[in-house]
Write a protein that holds these residues in place. Structure first.
Motif, short mmCIF file in Angstrom:
data_model
loop_
_atom_site.label_atom_id
_atom_site.label_comp_id
_atom_site.label_asym_id
_atom_site.label_seq_id
_atom_site.Cartn_x
_atom_site.Cartn_y
_atom_site.Cartn_z
N THR A 80 0.83 -1.20 0.00
CA THR A 80 0.00 0.00 0.00
C THR A 80 0.87 1.25 0.00
OG1 THR A 80 -1.81 -1.15 1.12
CG2 THR A 80 -1.81 1.26 1.24
N MET A 81 1.93 1.25 0.80
CA MET A 81 2.81 2.41 0.86
C MET A 81 3.46 2.67 -0.50
SD MET A 81 6.01 3.16 3.34
CE MET A 81 7.00 4.62 3.12
N THR A 101 -9.86 1.01 -2.09
CA THR A 101 -9.67 -0.42 -1.87
C THR A 101 -10.60 -1.16 -2.81
OG1 THR A 101 -11.37 -0.61 -0.18
CG2 THR A 101 -9.12 -0.06 0.58
N ALA A 102 -10.28 -2.40 -3.09
CA ALA A 102 -11.14 -3.21 -3.96
C ALA A 102 -12.54 -3.32 -3.35
CB ALA A 102 -10.52 -4.58 -4.19
N ASP A 103 -12.59 -3.50 -2.04
CA ASP A 103 -13.89 -3.63 -1.37
C ASP A 103 -14.72 -2.36 -1.50
OD1 ASP A 103 -15.78 -5.14 0.28
OD2 ASP A 103 -15.27 -3.68 1.86
N ASP A 104 -14.10 -1.20 -1.25
CA ASP A 104 -14.84 0.07 -1.39
C ASP A 104 -15.30 0.27 -2.83
OD1 ASP A 104 -14.50 0.63 1.29
OD2 ASP A 104 -12.87 2.07 0.98
N ASP A 134 -6.37 -1.01 -4.05
CA ASP A 134 -5.63 -1.67 -2.98
C ASP A 134 -6.39 -2.91 -2.50
OD1 ASP A 134 -3.42 -1.79 -1.21
OD2 ASP A 134 -4.53 -0.73 0.36
N GLU A 135 -5.65 -3.91 -2.07
CA GLU A 135 -6.20 -5.10 -1.42
C GLU A 135 -7.09 -5.95 -2.33
OE1 GLU A 135 -8.15 -3.53 2.04
OE2 GLU A 135 -6.26 -3.10 3.04
N MET A 164 -2.47 -2.03 -8.86
CA MET A 164 -3.22 -2.92 -7.97
C MET A 164 -2.26 -3.53 -6.96
SD MET A 164 -5.87 -5.23 -10.11
CE MET A 164 -7.23 -4.52 -11.00
N THR A 165 -2.74 -3.66 -5.73
CA THR A 165 -1.98 -4.39 -4.72
C THR A 165 -2.78 -5.62 -4.33
OG1 THR A 165 -2.89 -3.35 -2.74
CG2 THR A 165 -1.04 -2.22 -3.83
#
Length: 176
Positions: A80-81, A101-104, A134-135, A164-165
């Motif tokens: 993420t950083m 984030t992927a979820d958001d 992210d995520e 993407m992370t």
């Protein structure tokens, strides 16, 4: 100082102030959860990160070519950083970034789908020069959510880059 020199100095100060205000606005719009630059990344903590590759990415050429960046590794390794650090470089370059984030992202798109305003919401993810997701893979996605995430990636194709992370590795040979 002569009048012309004074005027030139005054204009330079004004231009610098405008650039700084633009960067602040771009960083606010980006929605970064915190601000850590690539220079603040602790390579001693995570020596497996390729410094040469990171320097190359920080030149932002991947944006000009519409290329994407995938940062994969176990939790707590700085993914993420690194993505935020890249995003900050992009905003310092005067370009728009959106961090989510992927979820958001899938939750917002699911709501927009249910409220019959999906196209409008998709534009908010396709307009920035760089979209950071992210995520990815942290939480499982249902069929609708997977489809919505695919639509974002598809609509950004050749229009803008994605970082993407994920903590989930993948086997490129297994993709069909």
């Amino acid at each position: 100082v002569g009048y012309l020199d004074f005027l030139e100095l005054l204009l330079e100060v004004e231009l610098q102030e405008r650039r700084e205000r633009k960067v602040v606005m771009l960083q606010r719009f980006a929605g970064f959860p915190y601000r850590k630059s690539l220079e603040q990344f602790d390579h001693d903590f995570q020596p497996t990160v390729d410094r040469r590759l990171l320097r190359d990415l920080s030149k932002l050429r991947f944006l000009d070519h519409g290329e994407n960046v995938l940062i994969v590794g176990p939790p707590g390794t700085g993914k993420t950083m690194l993505s935020i650090g890249l995003g900050l470089k992009v905003t310092e370059n005067g370009r728009r970034v959106l961090f989510t984030t992927a979820d958001d992202l899938v939750q917002a798109l699911t709501r927009a789908f249910q409220e019959n305003r999906l196209e409008e919401k998709l534009k908010s993810y396709t307009n920035p020069t760089l979209l950071i997701i992210d995520e990815v893979g942290y939480l499982p996605l249902d069929k609708l959510q997977s489809n919505l995430l695919f639509q974002v990636v598809s609509k950004r194709y050749e229009k803008g880059s994605i970082v993407m992370t994920s903590n989930k590795g993948f086997n490129p040979g297994s993709c069909t």
